[in-house]
Design a protein around this motif. Structure first.
Motif, PDB file in Angstrom:
ATOM      1  N   TYR A 238       0.834  -1.197   0.000  1.00  0.00           N
ATOM      2  CA  TYR A 238       0.000   0.000   0.000  1.00  0.00           C
ATOM      3  C   TYR A 238       0.876   1.257   0.000  1.00  0.00           C
ATOM      4  CZ  TYR A 238      -3.676   3.243   1.460  1.00  0.00           C
ATOM      5  OH  TYR A 238      -4.546   4.299   1.545  1.00  0.00           O
ATOM      6  N   LEU A 239       1.902   1.248   0.858  1.00  0.00           N
ATOM      7  CA  LEU A 239       2.801   2.406   0.910  1.00  0.00           C
ATOM      8  C   LEU A 239       3.591   2.545  -0.395  1.00  0.00           C
ATOM      9  CD1 LEU A 239       4.092   2.294   4.590  1.00  0.00           C
ATOM     10  CD2 LEU A 239       2.456   3.868   3.575  1.00  0.00           C
ATOM     11  N   LEU A 240       3.973   1.420  -0.977  1.00  0.00           N
ATOM     12  CA  LEU A 240       4.686   1.470  -2.257  1.00  0.00           C
ATOM     13  C   LEU A 240       3.795   2.064  -3.343  1.00  0.00           C
ATOM     14  CD1 LEU A 240       7.273   0.745  -3.787  1.00  0.00           C
ATOM     15  CD2 LEU A 240       6.310  -1.512  -4.218  1.00  0.00           C
ATOM     16  N   LEU A 241       2.531   1.663  -3.318  1.00  0.00           N
ATOM     17  CA  LEU A 241       1.575   2.191  -4.292  1.00  0.00           C
ATOM     18  C   LEU A 241       1.445   3.709  -4.134  1.00  0.00           C
ATOM     19  CD1 LEU A 241      -0.348   0.944  -6.438  1.00  0.00           C
ATOM     20  CD2 LEU A 241      -2.149   1.079  -4.739  1.00  0.00           C
ATOM     21  N   LEU A 242       1.341   4.161  -2.881  1.00  0.00           N
ATOM     22  CA  LEU A 242       1.233   5.605  -2.637  1.00  0.00           C
ATOM     23  C   LEU A 242       2.504   6.327  -3.049  1.00  0.00           C
ATOM     24  CD1 LEU A 242      -0.678   6.053   0.723  1.00  0.00           C
ATOM     25  CD2 LEU A 242      -1.510   6.050  -1.616  1.00  0.00           C
ATOM     26  N   THR A 243       3.643   5.678  -2.859  1.00  0.00           N
ATOM     27  CA  THR A 243       4.908   6.273  -3.286  1.00  0.00           C
ATOM     28  C   THR A 243       4.879   6.535  -4.790  1.00  0.00           C
ATOM     29  OG1 THR A 243       6.015   5.044  -1.543  1.00  0.00           O
ATOM     30  CG2 THR A 243       7.403   5.932  -3.294  1.00  0.00           C
ATOM     31  N   LEU A 244       4.376   5.549  -5.527  1.00  0.00           N
ATOM     32  CA  LEU A 244       4.303   5.711  -6.980  1.00  0.00           C
ATOM     33  C   LEU A 244       3.301   6.793  -7.364  1.00  0.00           C
ATOM     34  CD1 LEU A 244       4.449   2.008  -8.225  1.00  0.00           C
ATOM     35  CD2 LEU A 244       6.317   3.611  -7.872  1.00  0.00           C
ATOM     36  N   VAL A 245       2.202   6.855  -6.606  1.00  0.00           N
ATOM     37  CA  VAL A 245       1.229   7.927  -6.863  1.00  0.00           C
ATOM     38  C   VAL A 245       1.899   9.282  -6.640  1.00  0.00           C
ATOM     39  CG1 VAL A 245      -0.905   9.003  -6.046  1.00  0.00           C
ATOM     40  CG2 VAL A 245      -0.812   6.531  -6.360  1.00  0.00           C
ATOM     41  N   ALA A 246       2.707   9.374  -5.575  1.00  0.00           N
ATOM     42  CA  ALA A 246       3.395  10.625  -5.259  1.00  0.00           C
ATOM     43  C   ALA A 246       4.330  11.028  -6.399  1.00  0.00           C
ATOM     44  CB  ALA A 246       4.169  10.481  -3.956  1.00  0.00           C
ATOM     45  N   LEU A 247       5.091  10.068  -6.922  1.00  0.00           N
ATOM     46  CA  LEU A 247       6.005  10.373  -8.033  1.00  0.00           C
ATOM     47  C   LEU A 247       5.222  10.798  -9.272  1.00  0.00           C
ATOM     48  CD1 LEU A 247       8.623   7.497  -7.620  1.00  0.00           C
ATOM     49  CD2 LEU A 247       8.774   9.866  -6.854  1.00  0.00           C
ATOM     50  N   THR A 248       4.083  10.159  -9.488  1.00  0.00           N
ATOM     51  CA  THR A 248       3.241  10.528 -10.622  1.00  0.00           C
ATOM     52  C   THR A 248       2.759  11.967 -10.494  1.00  0.00           C
ATOM     53  OG1 THR A 248       2.489   8.253 -10.724  1.00  0.00           O
ATOM     54  CG2 THR A 248       1.184   9.869 -11.919  1.00  0.00           C
ATOM     55  N   VAL A 249       2.353  12.303  -9.272  1.00  0.00           N
ATOM     56  CA  VAL A 249       1.891  13.670  -9.022  1.00  0.00           C
ATOM     57  C   VAL A 249       2.991  14.668  -9.389  1.00  0.00           C
ATOM     58  CG1 VAL A 249       1.378  15.266  -7.144  1.00  0.00           C
ATOM     59  CG2 VAL A 249       0.123  13.123  -7.314  1.00  0.00           C
ATOM     60  N   VAL A 250       4.228  14.351  -9.018  1.00  0.00           N
ATOM     61  CA  VAL A 250       5.345  15.241  -9.340  1.00  0.00           C
ATOM     62  C   VAL A 250       5.487  15.404 -10.860  1.00  0.00           C
ATOM     63  CG1 VAL A 250       7.843  15.520  -9.222  1.00  0.00           C
ATOM     64  CG2 VAL A 250       6.580  14.720  -7.219  1.00  0.00           C
ATOM     65  N   VAL A 251       5.374  14.280 -11.570  1.00  0.00           N
ATOM     66  CA  VAL A 251       5.490  14.349 -13.033  1.00  0.00           C
ATOM     67  C   VAL A 251       4.380  15.218 -13.612  1.00  0.00           C
ATOM     68  CG1 VAL A 251       5.328  12.982 -15.148  1.00  0.00           C
ATOM     69  CG2 VAL A 251       6.642  12.111 -13.214  1.00  0.00           C
TER      70      VAL A 251
END
Lengths: 242, 275
Positions: B178-191
């Protein structure tokens, strides 16, 4: 006989009033136990303790000779109907494969032996034809059989079902229980229900829960027992569907 | 429109913007699908707005805003993830707090930075035409990281999104995934912030996947279609905004929003006809 589940004076509270009090229960290998009780009687809490999702506040829970958490791998669990969003984009076959999750590889997904196990589970519950269907398009009874197949795909020694027929029609309910009757020879089954009249035709024993274990019996339920369980007179109606 | 294609062929900044849009669409299609099916858009919104804090601090210290954005997005994702795993009931409030506190920190640091604060608007609403070429490399590597992780853990993510409890019972480390998924969401937001800014990011994250989910019933095809739609929206919005000199980020979102509304109408009508 081998006890599969042993509960020794198990009590539980979520921090407020006691939900379970002094529950003693032993389930023998090969039993088909029906756990019944009114809403809020602690049935779901008891299941969560058996699955190791909750720790008893006092007392001991033993499943398959170890702690519930250790036994998890050998428990097949069928959750209540509404445990997940029904519009989730996933096919019935993918859901059943999740029964093999413990075994999934990093690249490439599931192994072929896992796919084979899932295939057998789908066949056994008569949903092989539905494997490509999105779960949102399934009827209540079909979905329940898919969830049963997912639990079977874990190759369980103990099968636990939480209100498997709560929101499906009587005909589909009968199908599910006929399936369970077939599985009985292979595994120990514990099914939670509020429908005493119906499940008493199938199970080998009934345990009645209302905060504590009120009764358990292998014989037919009597009016007094139901009264004892619900705390007030209840009229027993036998549901016949055919 | 033909003016746009002429400019695209000759203008360096426009090419960069165009490629930036395409790169953003990949992250947005893949991770946006998770956000939509797991109903995490509020959570993603919290991450996006908290990012302004990191950008403001980086700006104040003269560092590149994108590095501040990455740091803030990761911190926000982990705080939000940890809170929603522990205290499901109050997660809502804490996300809202992080949302506005992050923005407040950002605004204060930006206002303390000497000089003309032209950048604030482009943080909030994006400025795809101003993407530095070097940021394209960062976006591309974030895309690569996201795609690789999803490729490796596709089944695990699917299980965690679909039925967390069952996944936990099968021995999957659900909290980790779950935290890994949110991490990827966070990176996506940055992009995506590079393209449309942090206010509009939620629309670009959710609309392509939401449209795709109306027609497809499996996660992987939804991701693919959402990516294609995202590419269509970013380049279409960019092209439409060029001649009348409209803000590109806002135009991209309007294109996406219009297509979403039309799609809702079409599927709604089709359903009514079937009944």
């Amino acid at each position: 006989m081998n006890p599969i589940v042993i509960l020794k004076s198990v009590s539980f509270s979520y921090g407020g009033p006691t939900v379970l009090e002094d529950v003693d229960l032993a389930v023998e290998e090969g039993e088909f136990l029906g756990l019944v009780g009114p809403n809020g009687s602690g049935k779901s809490t008891l299941l969560k303790i058996l699955l190791g999702l909750l720790e008893p506040s006092s007392g001991q829970a033993q499943v398959l000779g170890g702690t519930p958490a250790q036994a998890r791998g050998s428990i097949g669990y069928v959750p209540q109907f509404a445990a997940f969003p029904h519009d989730f984009p996933i096919s019935a076959g993918e859901v059943v494969l999740q029964g093999r999750l413990g075994n999934v590889r990093l690249f490439g997904g599931y192994r072929s032996e896992d796919r084979e196990i899932a295939r057998q589970a789908l066949m056994e519950t008569y949903v092989w034809d539905l494997k490509e269907q999105p779960i949102g398009s399934l009827s209540g009874g079909q979905l329940q059989r898919v969830l049963l197949a997912r639990a079977l795909a874990t190759q369980p020694k103990l099968l636990i079902l939480d209100e498997p027929t709560a929101s499906i029609d009587p005909r589909a309910e009968e199908d599910i229980f006929d399936l369970l009757k077939k599985l009985k020879s292979r595994m120990t089954i514990l099914v939670v229900s509020h429908d005493i009249g119906f499940i008493s035709q199938y199970v080998t024993r009934i345990a009645c829960l209302n905060r504590t274990l009120v009764c358990h019996t292998t014989s037919a339920l009597t009016g007094e027992m139901i009264q004892q369980l619900y705390g007030s007179p209840v009229r027993m109606i036998r549901h016949t569907t055919r | 429109m033909s003016e746009f294609f002429h400019a695209l062929a000759s203008q360096d900044f426009l090419q960069t913007a165009f490629i930036g849009g395409l790169l953003a669409s990949i992250a947005c299609g893949v991770m946006g699908s998770y956000v939509v099916v797991k109903h995490m858009s509020f959570l993603a919104g919290g991450i996006a707005h908290a990012v302004l804090g990191g950008m403001g601090v980086a700006y104040f210290f003269g560092k590149s805003p994108i590095s501040g954005a990455i740091a803030a997005a990761l911190v926000a994702a982990w705080v939000i993830g940890w809170v929603s795993l522990r205290w499901r009931q109050t997660a809502d409030t804490i996300i809202a707090a992080l949302w506005s506190v992050g923005m407040a920190v950002g605004v204060i640091f930006i206002s303390m930075t000497p000089g003309y604060n032209v950048d604030l608007m482009s943080y909030l609403f994006g400025n795809i035409l101003m993407i530095p070429r070097t940021d394209l490399y960062i976006m591309a590597s974030l895309d690569g990281l996201i795609m690789l992780t999803v490729l490796v853990f596709y089944q695990q993510f699917l299980a965690v999104c679909f039925d967390e409890e069952f996944a936990r019972l099968r021995g999957l480390p659900v909290d980790f995934f779950y935290l890994l998924l949110l991490t990827l969401v966070a990176l996506t937001v940055v992009v995506l912030i590079q393209v449309v800014g942090l206010i509009l990011v939620i629309a670009l994250l959710t609309l392509p996947a939401a449209i795709a989910a109306q027609y497809l019933r499996r996660l992987a095809p939804i991701m693919a279609l959402a990516t294609i739609l995202g590419m269509f929206f970013t380049s279409g919005g960019l092209a439409l905004s060029y001649t009348p000199d409209l803000p590109a980020g806002a135009t991209i979102i309007l294109v996406a929003g219009t297509v979403y509304l039309l799609s809702l109408l079409v599927t709604g009508l089709a359903r009514r006809r079937r009944c």
